[in-house]
Design a protein around this motif. Structure first.
Motif, PDB file in Angstrom:
ATOM      1  N   SER A  25       0.845  -1.191   0.000  1.00  0.00           N
ATOM      2  CA  SER A  25       0.000   0.000   0.000  1.00  0.00           C
ATOM      3  C   SER A  25       0.882   1.244   0.000  1.00  0.00           C
ATOM      4  O   SER A  25       1.938   1.276   0.649  1.00  0.00           O
ATOM      5  N   LEU A  26       0.452   2.257  -0.721  1.00  0.00           N
ATOM      6  CA  LEU A  26       1.219   3.494  -0.786  1.00  0.00           C
ATOM      7  C   LEU A  26       1.271   4.174   0.574  1.00  0.00           C
ATOM      8  O   LEU A  26       2.293   4.787   0.931  1.00  0.00           O
ATOM      9  N   ASP A  27       0.214   4.067   1.357  1.00  0.00           N
ATOM     10  CA  ASP A  27       0.197   4.683   2.685  1.00  0.00           C
ATOM     11  C   ASP A  27       1.230   4.037   3.614  1.00  0.00           C
ATOM     12  O   ASP A  27       1.903   4.726   4.385  1.00  0.00           O
ATOM     13  N   VAL A  28       1.356   2.720   3.537  1.00  0.00           N
ATOM     14  CA  VAL A  28       2.341   2.027   4.375  1.00  0.00           C
ATOM     15  C   VAL A  28       3.757   2.409   3.957  1.00  0.00           C
ATOM     16  O   VAL A  28       4.639   2.587   4.805  1.00  0.00           O
ATOM     17  N   HIS A  29       3.975   2.575   2.670  1.00  0.00           N
ATOM     18  CA  HIS A  29       5.300   3.004   2.206  1.00  0.00           C
ATOM     19  C   HIS A  29       5.613   4.417   2.702  1.00  0.00           C
ATOM     20  O   HIS A  29       6.764   4.710   3.067  1.00  0.00           O
ATOM     21  N   PHE A  30       4.605   5.290   2.708  1.00  0.00           N
ATOM     22  CA  PHE A  30       4.801   6.631   3.276  1.00  0.00           C
ATOM     23  C   PHE A  30       5.177   6.547   4.754  1.00  0.00           C
ATOM     24  O   PHE A  30       6.080   7.253   5.224  1.00  0.00           O
ATOM     25  N   PHE A  31       4.473   5.692   5.484  1.00  0.00           N
ATOM     26  CA  PHE A  31       4.732   5.535   6.915  1.00  0.00           C
ATOM     27  C   PHE A  31       6.151   5.022   7.172  1.00  0.00           C
ATOM     28  O   PHE A  31       6.881   5.561   8.009  1.00  0.00           O
ATOM     29  N   VAL A  32       6.552   3.991   6.443  1.00  0.00           N
ATOM     30  CA  VAL A  32       7.890   3.419   6.632  1.00  0.00           C
ATOM     31  C   VAL A  32       8.965   4.429   6.249  1.00  0.00           C
ATOM     32  O   VAL A  32       9.969   4.601   6.957  1.00  0.00           O
ATOM     33  N   SER A  33       8.753   5.140   5.151  1.00  0.00           N
ATOM     34  CA  SER A  33       9.739   6.145   4.734  1.00  0.00           C
ATOM     35  C   SER A  33       9.854   7.272   5.751  1.00  0.00           C
ATOM     36  O   SER A  33      10.965   7.738   6.051  1.00  0.00           O
ATOM     37  N   ALA A  34       8.718   7.700   6.319  1.00  0.00           N
ATOM     38  CA  ALA A  34       8.750   8.774   7.313  1.00  0.00           C
ATOM     39  C   ALA A  34       9.480   8.339   8.580  1.00  0.00           C
ATOM     40  O   ALA A  34      10.290   9.096   9.143  1.00  0.00           O
ATOM     41  N   VAL A  35       9.232   7.108   9.036  1.00  0.00           N
ATOM     42  CA  VAL A  35       9.891   6.630  10.256  1.00  0.00           C
ATOM     43  C   VAL A  35      11.394   6.464  10.038  1.00  0.00           C
ATOM     44  O   VAL A  35      12.213   6.873  10.875  1.00  0.00           O
TER      45      VAL A  35
END
Length: 322
Positions: free
Chosen positions: A213-223
């Motif tokens: 999911s694109l949202d999960v990739h955003f979350f992982v990249s932000a962390v």
């Protein structure tokens, strides 16, 4: 007569496979008992002398379906698909289910269809063989949609727990108790992997791989970016949750606007099928030309192929990614 012979051979093959699998399973249990008790020391010494490992796999006992998947490099993809669908099936079980559906539907088509249409019994066989795979894909889609619905709330929960003084890894473990599946199970798995010694960035990257999911990739990249550069992670997660919710709102508006186009595509796809069914009942001699004549077979194949291409084009036009 030929059909009965084929069914009998297939049933005998299943019985033989069941007997052999049970024999192999019992032989493996006997080997394990002998190793625990202390027997078969010469074999163990021979294995140690030849550099054998503690965990050994016997390639001769691998199922035919598993060999087929390994040959075409499909086992990892199917395993990932089953994992994303949240199903406890194995890859060879999925393949065997598809094969059983193909054989059963082909036999029913051969028995039920008239003599002149029996050569087309492979058509329902192919459709029935694809049903287990379509079921897995449907379960995967529903599970990912449910995960995306709960994901913004989980980000805000992690942000609040971090403001309360909890560590980021502890906040991931608390999601397991506060949220439902599939989100709770995925974050619980991520926490356990990190708790057992896996680095946090690797555990999060595995989460992003399991949930495409694109949202999960955003979350992982932000962390990961905050871990390298620093910053207020709680504020970053709040803003990310807000962005995800806005994307959901925009996606809902686009689906409402493009609903007319999707309905038009479905209607244009169903009209030729309905006309063919009506012509089969009103003027069957006209329709038999497409099944009994070689030129008719080519025309029917081209018509079906172009119909599928048109449906995919219309679906691609109305499918707008946000």
């Amino acid at each position: 007569m030929f059909l009965l012979i084929a069914i009998a051979v297939w049933a005998c093959a299943l019985v033989i496979w069941w007997i052999c699998s049970n024999a192999f399973r019992h032989s493996d249990l006997d080997k394990l008992k002998s190793r625990l008790i202390g027997g078969s020391k010469p074999k163990a010494a021979k294995a140690a002398a030849t550099g054998g490992s503690l965990i050994q796999t016997d390639e001769k006992n691998v199922l035919l379906a598993t060999k087929f998947l390994r040959r075409f490099q499909l086992q990892s993809k199917l395993q990932e698909l089953l994992e994303q669908a949240g199903m406890k099936w194995s890859t060879h079980r999925l393949v065997n289910t598809c094969l059983v559906a193909v054989v059963a539907s082909w036999a029913l088509g051969w028995l039920l269809l008239p003599d002149q249409f029996r050569r087309f019994s492979y058509v329902p066989a192919i459709g029935a063989g694809a049903l287990p795979l379509l079921y897995v894909l449907r379960k995967r889609k529903a599970r990912l949609r449910r995960f995306e619905e709960l994901f913004p709330d989980s980000l805000e929960f992690v942000s609040r727990s971090m403001r309360a003084g909890h560590a980021f890894s502890v906040s991931l473990e608390m999601i397991h108790r506060e949220f439902q599946e599939p989100l709770s199970g995925e974050f619980r798995r991520t926490f356990e992997e990190h708790n057992l010694g896996l680095p946090l960035d690797v555990a999060l990257q595995k989460l992003a791989k399991r949930i495409p999911s694109l949202d999960v990739h955003f979350f992982v990249s932000a962390v990961l970016l905050q871990k390298r550069t620093g910053g207020n992670l709680a504020e970053i997660l709040d803003k990310l949750a807000y962005v995800i919710r806005e994307r959901f709102k925009l996606r809902g508006r686009i689906r409402a606007i493009s609903a007319h186009g999707r309905m038009t595509g479905i209607a244009l796809t169903c009209i030729p099928i309905g006309v063919a069914v009506l012509m089969f009942y009103t003027n069957p001699d006209y329709v038999k030309f497409f099944f009994l004549d070689d030129v008719g077979n080519i025309m029917l194949g081209c018509a079906v192929f172009l119909q599928i291409i048109g449906f995919l084009v219309m679906k691609h036009i109305t499918n707008i990614e946000v």
